[in-house]
Design an enzyme around this catalytic site. Structure first.
Site, PDB file in Angstrom:
ATOM      1  N   ARG A  23      -3.621   8.873  39.786  1.00  0.00           N
ATOM      2  CA  ARG A  23      -3.358   7.422  39.842  1.00  0.00           C
ATOM      3  C   ARG A  23      -2.807   6.948  38.497  1.00  0.00           C
ATOM      4  NH1 ARG A  23      -7.331   4.501  38.728  1.00  0.00           N
ATOM      5  NH2 ARG A  23      -8.834   5.222  40.283  1.00  0.00           N
ATOM      6  N   TYR A  80      14.033 -13.086  49.038  1.00  0.00           N
ATOM      7  CA  TYR A  80      13.534 -12.250  50.122  1.00  0.00           C
ATOM      8  C   TYR A  80      12.276 -12.914  50.719  1.00  0.00           C
ATOM      9  CZ  TYR A  80      11.366  -8.240  52.388  1.00  0.00           C
ATOM     10  OH  TYR A  80      10.784  -7.411  53.294  1.00  0.00           O
ATOM     11  N   ASP A  87      15.447  -9.495  40.660  1.00  0.00           N
ATOM     12  CA  ASP A  87      15.325  -8.551  41.767  1.00  0.00           C
ATOM     13  C   ASP A  87      16.726  -7.977  42.001  1.00  0.00           C
ATOM     14  OD1 ASP A  87      15.155  -7.309  44.261  1.00  0.00           O
ATOM     15  OD2 ASP A  87      13.700  -8.761  45.033  1.00  0.00           O
ATOM     16  N   LYS A 110      15.415   0.362  49.768  1.00  0.00           N
ATOM     17  CA  LYS A 110      16.759  -0.020  50.174  1.00  0.00           C
ATOM     18  C   LYS A 110      17.791   0.943  49.553  1.00  0.00           C
ATOM     19  CE  LYS A 110      14.222  -3.271  51.937  1.00  0.00           C
ATOM     20  NZ  LYS A 110      13.986  -4.569  51.320  1.00  0.00           N
TER      21      LYS A 110
HETATM   22  C1  LIG Z   1      12.909  -5.411  50.956  1.00  0.00           C
HETATM   23  C2  LIG Z   1      12.954  -6.280  49.767  1.00  0.00           C
HETATM   24  C3  LIG Z   1      11.811  -6.510  48.990  1.00  0.00           C
HETATM   25  C4  LIG Z   1      10.451  -5.967  49.370  1.00  0.00           C
HETATM   26  O1  LIG Z   1      10.403  -4.584  49.252  1.00  0.00           O
HETATM   27  P1  LIG Z   1       9.458  -3.641  50.172  1.00  0.00           P
HETATM   28  O2  LIG Z   1       9.822  -2.278  49.705  1.00  0.00           O
HETATM   29  O3  LIG Z   1       9.833  -3.903  51.601  1.00  0.00           O
HETATM   30  O4  LIG Z   1       8.053  -4.017  49.870  1.00  0.00           O
HETATM   31  C5  LIG Z   1      11.950  -7.281  47.863  1.00  0.00           C
HETATM   32  N1  LIG Z   1      13.132  -7.833  47.501  1.00  0.00           N
HETATM   33  C6  LIG Z   1      14.251  -7.653  48.247  1.00  0.00           C
HETATM   34  C7  LIG Z   1      15.527  -8.291  47.817  1.00  0.00           C
HETATM   35  C8  LIG Z   1      14.195  -6.878  49.400  1.00  0.00           C
HETATM   36  O5  LIG Z   1      15.301  -6.709  50.133  1.00  0.00           O
END
Ligand SMILES: *Cc1c(COP(=O)(O)O)cnc(C)c1O
Length: 393
Positions: free
Chosen positions: A53, A105, A178, A203
């Site tokens: 961890r 998001y 982000d 993604k």
């Molecule tokens: C999908 C997404 C998230 C969240 O990520 P997860 O891996 O689904 O927890 C955050 N920001 C953006 C822009 C996203 O597309």
């Protein structure tokens, strides 16, 4: 590696950063260390690892590679993008003020407005970050964190990163960008003065729709104690990526740049085609930062290499038609998520942004007839033919 790692192109670093052949066997691919615990030589004596961890060798290799790609001093790997976001928020004391972009998001909006405002008492102000004056007006001496996405989800608004950084620095607030929609191939916010980059590595970074992961990359200009504090919190809450996913993600990063080139090319071709056929296709509004008509186009051109592969459009005919078009598409799968090799289509109002109150969706422009596509790396002619048949049906 003999060559200076930071002198190499991102295409080379994506494959090699942090990765030497295994000294024990010569394996050119990093081993997966699944051990939860490591033998100790004595009191306080070990080979740098004690319990997975806290630190795991496969995770450490991935983190070195990720930090390198984002020009970061350090990067931390999380089990999801949202757990990465939640851990950044733990840096704040209770009752802190956060200023955030209005188009976020849906899951991040939910974390802010339906969880942390209650459990941590944070005061979260949402403003339109494509208007820097509005950001400046919203930020106060009390603001601790400034949070945005660019391009944003699902409206693909462009935020001028350096402008936001200047405004935040004036009051000593930390900035979070982000970078999920761009990947470090298209945009490196830390090089523009941002403190933390967040990714849903689910993604583009992974790109194959077969794992969940999150990343926080930390700017070299952030004091080392804050980076250490983030690691301390990550270990304290236990939000770490498992070694098998770390290995899969390392493999995916090796093809990030070739995937991105094809994503970018396909999306630009599709956006131009749809733009030229708006009338025939019954499209009211087309959102893609690569189009000259996009209000953020000039800024996007300055701060991005390529415009990514997300395209949104508002259709004539309301939700029924949007639903029909999404169902009629054959290659574009009707599913949430994005950034994978396969093309996807989703309906934000009923899927990723369902959590927003309807009046908030309406005010933002996340209408019932908005569709968002994630353009994959299939042959662009097949994708265009698919859109054509679904939009003309
Ligand atoms: C999908 C997404 C998230 C969240 O990520 P997860 O891996 O689904 O927890 C955050 N920001 C953006 C822009 C996203 O597309």
């Amino acid at each position: 590696m003999m060559l200076k790692a930071n002198m190499l192109a991102i295409e080379t670093r994506a494959i090699h950063a942090g990765q030497e052949p295994d000294p024990l066997t010569g394996a050119v691919v990093q081993p997966i260390y699944t051990a939860s615990t490591f033998v100790q030589d004595g009191v306080g004596e070990n080979k740098g690892y004690m319990y997975s961890r806290t630190k795991n060798p496969t995770r450490s290799t991935l983190e070195v590679c990720l930090a390198n790609l984002e020009s970061a001093s350090d990067a931390l790997a999380f089990p999801t993008g949202l757990s990465a976001a939640a851990t950044i928020l733990e840096l704040l004391d209770a009752n802190s003020e956060i200023v955030a972009h209005h188009d976020l998001y849906g899951g991040i909006y939910r974390l802010f407005s339906m969880v942390r405002n209650r459990s941590s008492g944070h005061n979260i102000k949402f403003v339109n970050f494509s208007d820097i004056d509005a950001v400046r007006d919203a930020i106060s001496d009390k603001t601790k964190l400034v949070w945005f996405e660019t391009p944003s989800n699902p409206l693909l608004e462009i935020v001028e990163i350096e402008g936001v950084v200047r405004a935040a620095k004036e009051v000593g607030a930390m900035t979070v960008c982000d970078n999920t929609f761009s990947s470090p191939y298209c945009q490196r916010p830390l090089e523009m003065g941002v403190d933390f980059v967040l990714h849903s590595a689910t993604k583009f970074l992974n790109g194959h729709s077969d794992l969940l992961a999150g990343v926080v990359a930390i700017s070299p200009s952030v004091p080392a104690e804050i980076g250490e504090q983030l690691r301390f919190i990550q270990n304290s809450v236990g939000a770490v990526l498992d070694p098998i996913s770390c290995s899969t993600l390392l493999r995916s990063l090796k093809t990030l740049t070739v995937r991105m080139d094809r994503h970018i090319e396909n999306a630009s071709t599709i956006a131009a085609h749809v733009d030229a056929n708006r009338g025939r296709y019954g499209i009211q509004k087309l959102l893609f930062p690569g189009l000259e008509s996009h209000p953020g186009h000039e800024i996007a051109k300055k701060q991005m290499k390529g415009f990514g592969s997300m395209v949104s459009f508002v259709l004539d005919g309301g939700q029924d038609r949007a639903n029909r078009v999404a169902q009629n598409l054959e290659i574009f799968a009707y599913a949430v998520s994005l950034g994978g090799v396969e093309s996807l289509v989703q309906h934000p109002a009923s899927m990723t942004h369902k959590i927003l109150p309807p009046e908030r969706r309406e005010a933002l422009g996340v209408s019932d007839s908005l569709l968002r596509i994630s353009v994959g790396i299939e042959h662009v002619d097949d994708l265009i033919a698919d859109l054509d048949q679904a939009l003309m049906m």
